[in-house]
Design a protein around this motif. Sequence first.
Motif, mmCIF file in Angstrom:
data_model
loop_
_atom_site.group_PDB
_atom_site.id
_atom_site.type_symbol
_atom_site.label_atom_id
_atom_site.label_comp_id
_atom_site.label_asym_id
_atom_site.label_seq_id
_atom_site.Cartn_x
_atom_site.Cartn_y
_atom_site.Cartn_z
ATOM 1 N N ASP A 14 -25.372 -19.913 56.249
ATOM 2 C CA ASP A 14 -25.328 -21.346 57.267
ATOM 3 C C ASP A 14 -24.876 -22.427 57.156
ATOM 4 O OD1 ASP A 14 -26.205 -18.942 59.187
ATOM 5 O OD2 ASP A 14 -27.266 -19.243 59.466
ATOM 6 N N PRO A 20 -24.030 -25.991 54.619
ATOM 7 C CA PRO A 20 -22.425 -26.791 55.411
ATOM 8 C C PRO A 20 -20.891 -26.064 54.499
ATOM 9 C CG PRO A 20 -24.311 -27.943 54.839
ATOM 10 C CD PRO A 20 -25.205 -26.596 55.174
ATOM 11 N N ASP A 52 -20.543 -21.599 55.945
ATOM 12 C CA ASP A 52 -20.121 -21.154 57.132
ATOM 13 C C ASP A 52 -20.522 -22.734 58.329
ATOM 14 O OD1 ASP A 52 -19.150 -18.698 56.321
ATOM 15 O OD2 ASP A 52 -21.374 -17.583 57.839
ATOM 16 N N ASN A 53 -21.374 -23.456 57.844
ATOM 17 C CA ASN A 53 -21.781 -25.095 58.503
ATOM 18 C C ASN A 53 -21.905 -24.149 60.133
ATOM 19 O OD1 ASN A 53 -22.197 -27.486 58.661
ATOM 20 N ND2 ASN A 53 -19.588 -27.481 59.638
ATOM 21 N N ASP A 54 -23.061 -23.641 60.112
ATOM 22 C CA ASP A 54 -23.972 -22.627 61.861
ATOM 23 C C ASP A 54 -25.389 -24.148 61.625
ATOM 24 O OD1 ASP A 54 -22.722 -21.055 62.825
ATOM 25 O OD2 ASP A 54 -22.903 -19.570 61.209
ATOM 26 N N ASP A 55 -24.821 -24.209 62.940
ATOM 27 C CA ASP A 55 -26.301 -25.279 63.540
ATOM 28 C C ASP A 55 -27.090 -24.310 63.997
ATOM 29 O OD1 ASP A 55 -24.658 -27.360 62.046
ATOM 30 O OD2 ASP A 55 -24.676 -28.205 64.292
ATOM 31 N N HIS A 95 -31.277 -24.872 57.488
ATOM 32 C CA HIS A 95 -31.363 -26.537 56.376
ATOM 33 C C HIS A 95 -30.708 -27.641 57.423
ATOM 34 C CE1 HIS A 95 -26.453 -27.087 58.567
ATOM 35 N NE2 HIS A 95 -26.772 -25.515 57.722
ATOM 36 N N GLU A 110 -30.358 -30.018 53.166
ATOM 37 C CA GLU A 110 -30.059 -28.513 52.908
ATOM 38 C C GLU A 110 -30.663 -28.520 51.625
ATOM 39 O OE1 GLU A 110 -25.840 -30.286 52.780
ATOM 40 O OE2 GLU A 110 -25.074 -28.802 51.517
#
Lengths: 298, 298
Positions: free
Chosen positions: A87, A89, A92-95, A104, A109
């Motif tokens: 996940d 950044p 896959d940069n998932d929130d 994160h 992070e």
Amino acid sequence: MSAVLVEALREAAAEIEDTLDTLLPPEEGPEAKLAAAMRYATLGGGKRMRGFLVLESAKPFGVARASALRVAAAIEMLHAYSLVHDDLPAMDNDDLRRGKPTTHIAFGEATAILAGDALQAHAFAILADEDTHSDSAVRIELVRRLAIASGPRGMCGGQMLDMLAEESNEPPTEASIGRLQLLKTGKLIEFSAEAGAILGKAPSQQRHALCAYGRDLGAAFQIADDVLDATATAAETGKATGKDADAGKATLVGLLGLDRARSQAERLVAQAREHLDSLGERADLLRMLADYTIDRRS
Amino acid sequence: MSAVLVEALREAAAEIEDTLDTLLPPEEGPEAKLAAAMRYATLGGGKRMRGFLVLESAKPFGVARASALRVAAAIEMLHAYSLVHDDLPAMDNDDLRRGKPTTHIAFGEATAILAGDALQAHAFAILADEDTHSDSAVRIELVRRLAIASGPRGMCGGQMLDMLAEESNEPPTEASIGRLQLLKTGKLIEFSAEAGAILGKAPSQQRHALCAYGRDLGAAFQIADDVLDATATAAETGKATGKDADAGKATLVGLLGLDRARSQAERLVAQAREHLDSLGERADLLRMLADYTIDRRS
């Protein structure tokens, strides 16, 4: 989904949750923030399918419940670490994950990277502890198999392939997607189904059968996941959907279309069930789980 | 530094390098980039002090060289993963390590995270493999100790403390810095010195002595590292220096001043040497290593 499976999954998830709560480090001392992030990433969510596979693959061999629960918890920690890192950044940069902010987002992070690292180490520490099984040969086999399933020729290798596929200009093939998914998610699911047999010192024929079941189940599960991503809503799954198509991600659904992907998942489920023949009715919940894999909506 | 130690370190480093080269995954197949990053992060540099400790702590107990080398390589992989992750932009944000670009500079951030994860798993896979030792009780004890030394109550916990110390407004104390360094670097060095005793099934008195030696050596090494950061040049150490002071980082040098920090390191080295008394002259290189720790310029 059958009411029997619903109840068994619910009960297993609750027991695994309790075991995780006991085995994760307490939020104490000056480094409490690390424990808090590890607990946040691991507790309070997920179907615990991998843990359920451990418990059910252990049942036919009369394994002590406490042993199976520790192994289930270790695998769920390993799985949780992989989600935290996926996940990030840079990945896959998932929130959003399981309906709540990813680790994160909640902890920053650096702490998320560290919590993932610590969860991996902690999973191995739990398998290696003599409370998991009195026989050191059993414990070391669990460690060896988990390390391979999650390392460069397993989960990490699959994540690498996933990243490369997104950068690549070459169209994916059924073979390349299959290999990606076998490594990225399949190997850990395979090991989860094998773990009970290792704990129970099962005859090798039955151990191999459970392994093969896990492999087919994992492949079916992944296709079903891609189908869900293409068809379900975020409210149903608790995570962002439609992302694969948006990201131009290589999936069997994208390559074969929904109908052919669905029928391939059905074939895999039928195959998974066949591997369980020698285990008789003690494997009924594993059969139901295979059916559920392709019926689920989340 | 004594010529004998120079030669022994050089020889050990070369053997460990060869072993790492053999044990790291080859750059083959579609996921070759992951193997390349793992190899980049691990090969071609470093003093291999942790590996040397394994080899030398194994010698008094007649451990097969091949066994000790595999354990040395596994610990060096674990150490390499920790450096890759510590160097990430979200962590220490370092561009230079051992005189060359850090892994995330060379391979990108996502691949660096993944290579670190894979190195951790691979280290455990190597310890768990029966080639490391024929006795599963020995292998599982190595896994258990490494997992604890690197997990939330070891290296990862120490890194968390380090991050919190940098954000904190409270002035550090000798006790808080000592605990930070014991966890962040000390536990892994301690385990490295213990590993040979585990491999050699040493009597517990000697195993504890090596453990205590490793603890004191690690503490002295960390102080010496901080002294070097404050006094040496980047050309000498192959990495950026003066960073601790620039970052307002809590070190014993900052708290006690150079002279008192140096004399504390000397006390620790004397203490480390005392722990080796029962091992006689078979531990001479470990004694020389302790002396070298505070004499080195890089």
